[in-house]
Motif scaffolding. Structure first.
Motif, PDB file in Angstrom:
ATOM      1  N   THR A 382       1.930   2.111  -1.572  1.00 38.68           N
ATOM      2  CA  THR A 382       3.210   1.987  -1.309  1.00 38.68           C
ATOM      3  C   THR A 382       3.505   2.834   0.034  1.00 38.68           C
ATOM      4  OG1 THR A 382       5.528   2.302  -1.992  1.00 38.68           O
ATOM      5  CG2 THR A 382       3.932   3.932  -2.581  1.00 38.68           C
ATOM      6  N   PRO A 384       6.898   4.224   0.935  1.00 40.96           N
ATOM      7  CA  PRO A 384       8.428   4.266   0.925  1.00 40.96           C
ATOM      8  C   PRO A 384       9.250   4.150   1.682  1.00 40.96           C
ATOM      9  CG  PRO A 384       6.915   6.468   0.219  1.00 40.96           C
ATOM     10  CD  PRO A 384       5.854   5.271   0.540  1.00 40.96           C
ATOM     11  N   GLU A 387       9.952   0.717   2.151  1.00 41.52           N
ATOM     12  CA  GLU A 387      10.014  -0.259   0.791  1.00 41.52           C
ATOM     13  C   GLU A 387      11.284   0.537   0.170  1.00 41.52           C
ATOM     14  OE1 GLU A 387       6.590   0.012  -1.383  1.00 41.52           O
ATOM     15  OE2 GLU A 387       5.506  -0.720  -0.081  1.00 41.52           O
ATOM     16  N   GLY A 453       3.425   1.464  -6.086  1.00 39.50           N
ATOM     17  CA  GLY A 453       4.175   0.448  -5.285  1.00 39.50           C
ATOM     18  C   GLY A 453       3.862  -1.087  -5.495  1.00 39.50           C
ATOM     19  N   GLN A 454       4.343  -2.077  -4.953  1.00 40.80           N
ATOM     20  CA  GLN A 454       4.072  -3.482  -5.137  1.00 40.80           C
ATOM     21  C   GLN A 454       2.973  -3.905  -4.411  1.00 40.80           C
ATOM     22  OE1 GLN A 454       6.365  -5.079  -7.611  1.00 40.80           O
ATOM     23  NE2 GLN A 454       6.640  -2.882  -7.833  1.00 40.80           N
ATOM     24  N   THR A 491      10.695  -3.375  -4.843  1.00 42.61           N
ATOM     25  CA  THR A 491      11.344  -3.788  -3.403  1.00 42.61           C
ATOM     26  C   THR A 491      12.497  -4.665  -3.747  1.00 42.61           C
ATOM     27  OG1 THR A 491       9.481  -5.376  -3.387  1.00 42.61           O
ATOM     28  CG2 THR A 491       9.110  -3.147  -2.343  1.00 42.61           C
TER      29      THR A 491
END
Length: 692
Positions: A382, A384, A387, A453-454, A491
């Motif tokens: 990720t 951040p 995102e 994260g995605q 997200t």
């Protein structure tokens, strides 16, 4: 706690409170320009002067003196503070006179007029004439980027903008040069500011020195209707206020919510509003002889019905986009169920998230505010900062408090705080299940936090990576009584709500990737899904707002309403349902998405059982009661994370790739915005590079 008497009222406050905060507890408003609750104390403006009885024979800056620094009376009486004495009144009037020596008479043309702290305080403490006859100083306006407009003649050197950039945003672009009358606030060599949250400095500015460039000279505050809503540019669910004049959105401002966004919003959230009125779909279209042609609603519905009624339900698919609210997603799922289609999906990017594994497997379990309790943080796949800028600001806030170690597995990115880089992919993550430098840090932490994260999930081995991350969290002791430190950072604003509804493939159903492959489906419905490419040969029905990728691919276009044009519930990344009100109306013949689906269902002979939004919402809450508990995060079963860790699976060696490459152009509204396009070009051009 300490006792203090403010204007005759005795109050009990924490000893660490400043006198200004103690006065506010007592119900007394203290004027201020430089003081802000979320920034360090500067003590620049001296507008907050008060008189301390028994203290020095001069006014005291209430923002810079703590209650614990006061001396009690001769017999142990609580300290006495006066805010309305003749000394205080004369001192504040003197400060105001100094501030206005060089301030230009711009009020009739200043965008801050009507929302200007200096204007308000001048009404209370200003005088009708000045004793100073010298010429006003002149300061050249600075270029600091396409978002913030400068009129530095108005600057009173409160340094709020400097402190925000350095402390909260973590990109120290703004600073002061010169001394005394020659002091100026500027960026280094006047380059553009590089933060994704720079628009907040214009909100913080107590005068009109920094204003919002995209809204300059558009409207006065009192002309605008103000509506409370929720942001959909990311999955944070920032609380916003949409200001409209007539049918047009004029600006977007933050609302305070301590549990979510405090009082900050990202620049994409704030300045995307011009994309709401460009490239809009305002009437239905049907593809005839390879070209999209305007049509009536009945013609569009007839074209869909002609195709759907001869199609087996298992050859029909549905994909929900990133900006949909819960009500329309619920209606969409019901319609697909009536058509007999198990091919539904809300994961445009193919992220491996499965609601059957339990809610704790796909939400940000500790909550956004819970970041401030963590003492070791692992970021997995990720970025951040791009995102979820507001989450990144929380991470930086926690880092500034000290005693926090942060590590990253994934692509090296420029965050606004230092971190230990552990590696690029699943192999580096797997090492943390055993013993090692950062594995030991996580195990030794009281409240470790693992943020996935995605970028780690939207890949072929995403399910195995998610399970591996859960295994790391369990091994580190991040899941225990009173603390669940396993967090999935989304997200897409619609994703958690759609997962709560179970908008994923049913038994034998196909996911997004499979549905978009050649020959997989005969008909695919896209509800605002613009980040997918449906293979040729499939009949595509697009319900959406902008002439973006989804509309270009569509065979039938049904114009919908943007997030500012409908009321609805959105569930953020931590699983918090929040309600957004409608601020404007859709253009032309466009209608709210749920109403489009309801009308379409009747034409298809599968009528949905509600005629208005209230009936739809009632059915939604009956089926999913937690979605009716607005602003409350439903408790989850933490044992789900342990079960997720046991799923296992094989991971490949490919490095994690960030889910977002261009922060400013992530959805159809942002891609239609001229302001976002300018910001993107500036970033890619290298003038506004990421912070070191």
């Amino acid at each position: 706690m300490a006792k203090i008497v403010v204007d005759g009222t005795e109050v009990e406050v924490p000893a660490e409170y400043t006198l200004l905060q103690a006065c506010e507890v007592a119900g007394v408003e203290i004027p201020r320009f430089c003081f802000h609750e979320r920034l360090s104390i500067a003590g620049n403006c001296r507008m907050c002067l008060v008189e301390v009885k028994g203290g020095p024979p001069k006014p005291t800056a209430s923002c810079a003196m703590a209650v614990k620094d006061l001396r009690p009376g001769p017999n142990g009486e609580p300290p006495v503070v006066l805010t309305k004495s003749p000394m205080v009144k004369k001192a504040r009037e003197g400060v105001m006179e100094f501030l206005l020596i060089n301030h230009p008479l711009d009020c009739p043309i200043c965008d801050q007029g009507g929302e200007c702290d200096l204007q308000d305080q001048a009404m209370a403490y200003g005088v009708d004439s000045s004793r100073f006859a010298e010429n006003k100083r002149a300061v050249e306006d600075k270029y600091i980027g396409p978002l913030v407009r400068t009129s530095m003649n108005r600057c009173i050197h409160c340094t709020r903008c400097v402190r925000f950039s350095t402390e909260v945003a973590g990109v120290p672009d703004l600073g002061a040069i010169g001394r005394g009358e020659d002091m100026e606030i500027t960026t280094y060599l006047e380059h553009a500011m590089r933060s994704e949250m720079q628009g907040n400095v214009a909100d913080l500015c107590p005068v009109g020195a920094l204003t919002h460039k995209p809204t300059a000279f558009h409207a006065r505050p009192w002309e605008l209707a103000k509506t409370e809503a929720i942001d959909v540019m990311d999955a944070v669910g920032s609380n916003i206020r949409i200001d409209t004049r007539g049918r047009e959105v004029m600006r977007i401002l933050p609302r305070t919510n301590e549990a979510v966004n405090e009082e900050w919003i990202s620049d994409k959230t704030r300045y995307v509003w011009d994309g709401l009125k460009t490239q809009r779909l305002d009437r239905p279209y049907v593809r005839v002889n390879g070209r999209l042609a305007p049509a009536t609603w009945q013609q569009a519905f007839d074209a869909i019905a002609a195709k759907v009624k001869g199609t087996n339900g298992k050859r029909i698919g549905a994909i929900v986009g990133d900006l949909a609210n819960v009500e329309e997603t619920f209606a969409f799922k019901q319609l697909m169920g009536k058509l007999g289609s198990p091919n539904i999906d809300c994961r445009q990017d193919g992220a491996a998230l499965d609601p059957s594994l339990g809610r704790a497997s796909y939400i940000f379990n500790p909550g956004i505010a819970g970041i401030e309790e963590a003492d070791a943080i692992l970021l997995v796949g990720t970025d951040p900062r791009h995102e979820a800028s507001i989450v990144n600001a929380r991470l930086r806030k926690r880092w500034r408090q000290g005693g926090l170690k942060i590590a990253l597995v994934g692509e090296r990115v420029d965050l606004t705080y230092p971190y230990e880089y552990l590696g690029a992919g699943p192999e580096s993550l797997a090492e943390l299940t055993g013993n090692g430098t950062f594995a030991d840090v996580l195990k030794g932490a009281e409240r470790p936090l693992v943020i996935v994260g995605q970028g780690a999930l939207a890949r072929a081995d995403g399910a195995a990576v998610l399970s591996l991350a859960a295994r790391v969290a369990v091994a580190a002791g991040a899941v225990k009584d009173g603390w669940n430190g396993f967090a999935v950072l989304h997200t897409a604003a619609s994703r958690v709500g759609a997962l709560d509804l179970g908008f994923v493939p049913g038994e034998g159903g196909l996911g997004t990737v499979a549905m978009t492959n050649p020959g997989a489906q005969d008909v695919v419905f896209l509800l605002g899904a613009d980040e997918v490419d449906v293979a040729p040969g499939t009949f595509v029905v697009y319900i959406g707002t902008h002439g973006d990728r989804g509309a270009h691919r569509a065979d039938v276009i049904l114009p919908g309403a943007a997030y500012s044009e409908k009321s609805g519930i959105y569930v953020n990344t931590e699983g918090r349902p929040q309600f957004a009100n409608r601020a404007a109306f859709p253009p032309g013949e466009a209608r709210e998405d749920w109403a489009v689906l309801r009308a379409l269902s009747e034409v298809l002979g599968q009528k949905l059982p509600y005629d208005n939004l209230f009936a739809l919402r009632a059915a939604l809450v009956e089926a999913h009661p937690h979605l009716g508990r607005i602003d409350q995060v439903e408790p989850v079963d933490a044992s789900t994370v342990a079960a997720l860790a046991a799923v296992g699976g094989a991971t490949d060696k490919a490095a994690f790739v960030p889910a977002i490459r261009d922060f400013y152009l992530t959805n159809p509204i942002a891609r239609a915005s001229a302001v976002m396009a300018e910001c993107s070009a500036l970033r890619l051009g290298g003038t506004a590079v990421a912070a070191e």
